[in-house]
Scaffold this motif. Structure first.
Motif, PDB file in Angstrom:
ATOM      1  N   MET A  66       0.876  -1.164  -0.040  1.00  0.00           N
ATOM      2  CA  MET A  66      -0.139   0.012   0.009  1.00  0.00           C
ATOM      3  C   MET A  66       1.076   1.325  -0.072  1.00  0.00           C
ATOM      4  O   MET A  66       1.744   1.341   0.768  1.00  0.00           O
ATOM      5  CB  MET A  66      -0.827   0.024   1.096  1.00  0.00           C
ATOM      6  CG  MET A  66      -1.725  -1.396   1.382  1.00  0.00           C
ATOM      7  SD  MET A  66      -2.602  -1.597   2.916  1.00  0.00           S
ATOM      8  CE  MET A  66      -3.440  -0.060   3.086  1.00  0.00           C
ATOM      9  N   TYR A 125       3.796  -2.425   8.823  1.00  0.00           N
ATOM     10  CA  TYR A 125       3.542  -1.465   7.913  1.00  0.00           C
ATOM     11  C   TYR A 125       3.114  -1.726   6.612  1.00  0.00           C
ATOM     12  O   TYR A 125       2.854  -3.145   6.465  1.00  0.00           O
ATOM     13  CB  TYR A 125       5.075  -0.741   7.432  1.00  0.00           C
ATOM     14  CG  TYR A 125       6.016  -1.812   6.876  1.00  0.00           C
ATOM     15  CD1 TYR A 125       5.933  -2.297   5.345  1.00  0.00           C
ATOM     16  CD2 TYR A 125       6.945  -2.380   7.410  1.00  0.00           C
ATOM     17  CE1 TYR A 125       6.826  -3.217   4.733  1.00  0.00           C
ATOM     18  CE2 TYR A 125       7.884  -3.422   6.819  1.00  0.00           C
ATOM     19  CZ  TYR A 125       7.866  -3.516   5.400  1.00  0.00           C
ATOM     20  OH  TYR A 125       8.722  -4.382   5.037  1.00  0.00           O
ATOM     21  N   SER A 126       2.297  -0.922   5.811  1.00  0.00           N
ATOM     22  CA  SER A 126       1.696  -1.370   4.573  1.00  0.00           C
ATOM     23  C   SER A 126       0.432  -2.394   4.913  1.00  0.00           C
ATOM     24  O   SER A 126       0.258  -3.460   4.250  1.00  0.00           O
ATOM     25  CB  SER A 126       2.477  -1.992   3.617  1.00  0.00           C
ATOM     26  OG  SER A 126       1.988  -2.020   2.289  1.00  0.00           O
ATOM     27  N   THR A 128      -3.460  -2.369   6.946  1.00  0.00           N
ATOM     28  CA  THR A 128      -4.876  -1.413   7.645  1.00  0.00           C
ATOM     29  C   THR A 128      -5.027  -1.468   9.106  1.00  0.00           C
ATOM     30  O   THR A 128      -5.215  -2.565   9.406  1.00  0.00           O
ATOM     31  CB  THR A 128      -6.157  -1.605   6.937  1.00  0.00           C
ATOM     32  OG1 THR A 128      -5.866  -1.381   5.571  1.00  0.00           O
ATOM     33  CG2 THR A 128      -7.386  -0.485   7.243  1.00  0.00           C
ATOM     34  N   SER A 133      -6.832   3.212   9.375  1.00  0.00           N
ATOM     35  CA  SER A 133      -5.422   4.150   8.657  1.00  0.00           C
ATOM     36  C   SER A 133      -4.643   3.078   8.449  1.00  0.00           C
ATOM     37  O   SER A 133      -4.637   1.806   8.739  1.00  0.00           O
ATOM     38  CB  SER A 133      -4.844   4.914  10.005  1.00  0.00           C
ATOM     39  OG  SER A 133      -4.682   4.158  10.907  1.00  0.00           O
ATOM     40  N   THR A 134      -3.708   3.480   7.588  1.00  0.00           N
ATOM     41  CA  THR A 134      -2.624   2.541   6.981  1.00  0.00           C
ATOM     42  C   THR A 134      -1.429   2.598   7.958  1.00  0.00           C
ATOM     43  O   THR A 134      -0.925   3.438   8.740  1.00  0.00           O
ATOM     44  CB  THR A 134      -1.801   3.109   5.738  1.00  0.00           C
ATOM     45  OG1 THR A 134      -2.921   3.357   4.586  1.00  0.00           O
ATOM     46  CG2 THR A 134      -0.781   2.328   5.128  1.00  0.00           C
ATOM     47  N   THR A 135      -0.738   1.441   8.278  1.00  0.00           N
ATOM     48  CA  THR A 135       0.476   1.400   9.167  1.00  0.00           C
ATOM     49  C   THR A 135       1.623   1.816   8.481  1.00  0.00           C
ATOM     50  O   THR A 135       1.900   1.278   7.245  1.00  0.00           O
ATOM     51  CB  THR A 135       0.626  -0.049   9.752  1.00  0.00           C
ATOM     52  OG1 THR A 135       0.668  -0.847   8.624  1.00  0.00           O
ATOM     53  CG2 THR A 135      -0.713  -0.298  10.628  1.00  0.00           C
ATOM     54  N   TYR A 136       2.611   2.621   9.059  1.00  0.00           N
ATOM     55  CA  TYR A 136       3.636   2.955   8.672  1.00  0.00           C
ATOM     56  C   TYR A 136       4.851   2.277   9.567  1.00  0.00           C
ATOM     57  O   TYR A 136       4.645   2.451  10.674  1.00  0.00           O
ATOM     58  CB  TYR A 136       3.954   4.315   8.490  1.00  0.00           C
ATOM     59  CG  TYR A 136       3.095   5.041   7.680  1.00  0.00           C
ATOM     60  CD1 TYR A 136       3.127   4.787   6.177  1.00  0.00           C
ATOM     61  CD2 TYR A 136       2.004   5.867   7.925  1.00  0.00           C
ATOM     62  CE1 TYR A 136       2.079   5.434   5.220  1.00  0.00           C
ATOM     63  CE2 TYR A 136       1.097   6.707   7.264  1.00  0.00           C
ATOM     64  CZ  TYR A 136       0.993   6.273   5.675  1.00  0.00           C
ATOM     65  OH  TYR A 136       0.222   7.026   4.882  1.00  0.00           O
TER      66      TYR A 136
END
Length: 362
Positions: A66, A125-126, A128, A133-136
């Motif tokens: 993502m 990361y990448s 939901t 939200s998207t994880t980083y």
């Protein structure tokens, strides 16, 4: 009550490096992280290991990326803030975050401390998160995570050389423990002497095992035996060497992520032996049935470990002074490091000095 604005939900300004598309090139990226929840821990990231998974994900080679994508799941740092209901940590603690930051907490796997096998496990990361939200990941200055997914680092374990244990370490520790390959005196083969393999040798020797490294590269023998402490070394392309070792091993941890034949490895196992795959080749491997049947042998897999076991692994590493062999790099070297990673040109793990070099790339 009116819904919160994005600025209220994600008020913590963050800075990192991200890939924007499948070319995988990483560059500076400003974003926001969520407000500190009651069970959350905020940490200043000091170091982050560079895993081969980061390379795959940056280029979307597994088809699940993502964008924009901030990699990094071998994260260590210092706690700067804790939520009101946090009980395990306080400001100033040295901590780490590995490959996951969430799960359902109600399925059979979660109730057995196997969050890593939860169908709803959330990657660092990448992925939901619960709030949509998207994880980083950890190629960034700060992280926010539920305290359940944070591990405490032993005081004697160096943060930079300890960071890769949060992925590489638990990936090899977990199958050794689960499959009975941590009992002193057992003979363990380790295929591949890279980021995973070299750490596997160290854990295996700390368990009291006899260790044979199996590699395609004869020039790694001195490194395996003299530096890492392996007992024996086999060149997998040398038929005579492989034949001489037939039927001698209780188990094998296979760390190789490229396509390779399993038949020669199965021949090395004793009856009831176990071949455990922890590498992830992009193409399916060929599995011959006959040697399995004739020796009641097993081919199995294993992926990281639950949070309880990850803390156990880090504590064991601290007790036995186990660290990864690393090359510390500045943040703006990451694209070159990825190019070198493709060529296996690292001994054995890149670690980004986030705290000292990320601000300079702003």
């Amino acid at each position: 009550m009116s819904p919160k604005s994005p600025e209220e939900e994600f008020p913590q300004k963050a800075f990192g490096w991200a890939a924007r598309d499948t070319c995988g090139h990483l560059s500076p990226f400003k974003f926001s992280r969520r407000a500190t929840g009651e069970e959350d821990v905020v940490l200043k990231v000091l170091y982050c290991g560079v895993c081969h998974s980061d390379l795959h994900a940056s280029k979307n080679e597994w088809g699940i990326s993502m964008y924009p994508l901030v990699p990094g799941h071998e994260i260590v740092g210092v706690v700067t803030e804790v939520g009101a209901k946090v009980t395990k940590f306080q400001e100033g603690d040295k901590v780490g975050i590995g490959c996951m930051v969430g799960a359902c907490h109600s399925c059979d796997n979660c109730t057995q401390d196997l969050e890593n096998y939860c169908p709803n496990m959330i990657l660092t990361y990448s992925a939901t998160y619960h709030d949509g939200s998207t994880t980083y990941g950890g190629y960034s200055d700060i992280m926010v995570a539920n305290e359940r997914y944070v591990v405490r680092f032993p005081d004697n374990l160096p943060l930079d050389a300890g960071a890769p244990l949060l992925c590489a370490g638990i990936t090899v520790y977990s199958p050794m423990k689960y499959y009975g390959l941590s009992e002193p005196g057992k003979h363990l083969g380790i295929v591949g002497l890279g980021g995973l393999g070299h750490v596997a040798v160290k854990f295996a020797k700390a368990f009291g095992l006899k260790v044979t490294v199996i590699s395609t590269s004869a020039d790694k023998e001195k490194e395996a035996i003299e530096h890492l402490g392996a007992d024996l070394f086999l060149v997998s392309r040398e038929h005579d060497q492989m034949q001489a070792a037939m039927g001698t091993m209780d188990g094998i941890i296979d760390t190789v992520s490229a396509f390779h034949p399993l038949l020669p490895l199965l021949g090395l196992l004793k009856p009831n032996g176990k071949l455990i795959l922890v590498g992830a080749p992009e193409k399916p491997l060929e599995l011959p049935a006959f040697p399995l049947i004739m020796g009641r042998k097993m081919v199995a897999g294993s992926g990281i470990g639950g949070m309880k076991e990850t803390q156990e692994m880090i504590d064991f590493a601290g007790k036995h002074n186990i660290t990864a062999d690393i090359e510390v790099i500045p943040m703006d070297y990451i694209n070159t490091a990825m190019e070198r990673l493709v060529k296996a040109d690292v001994r054995y793990r890149f670690v980004i000095d986030v705290a000292n070099t990320l601000p300079k790339t702003a």
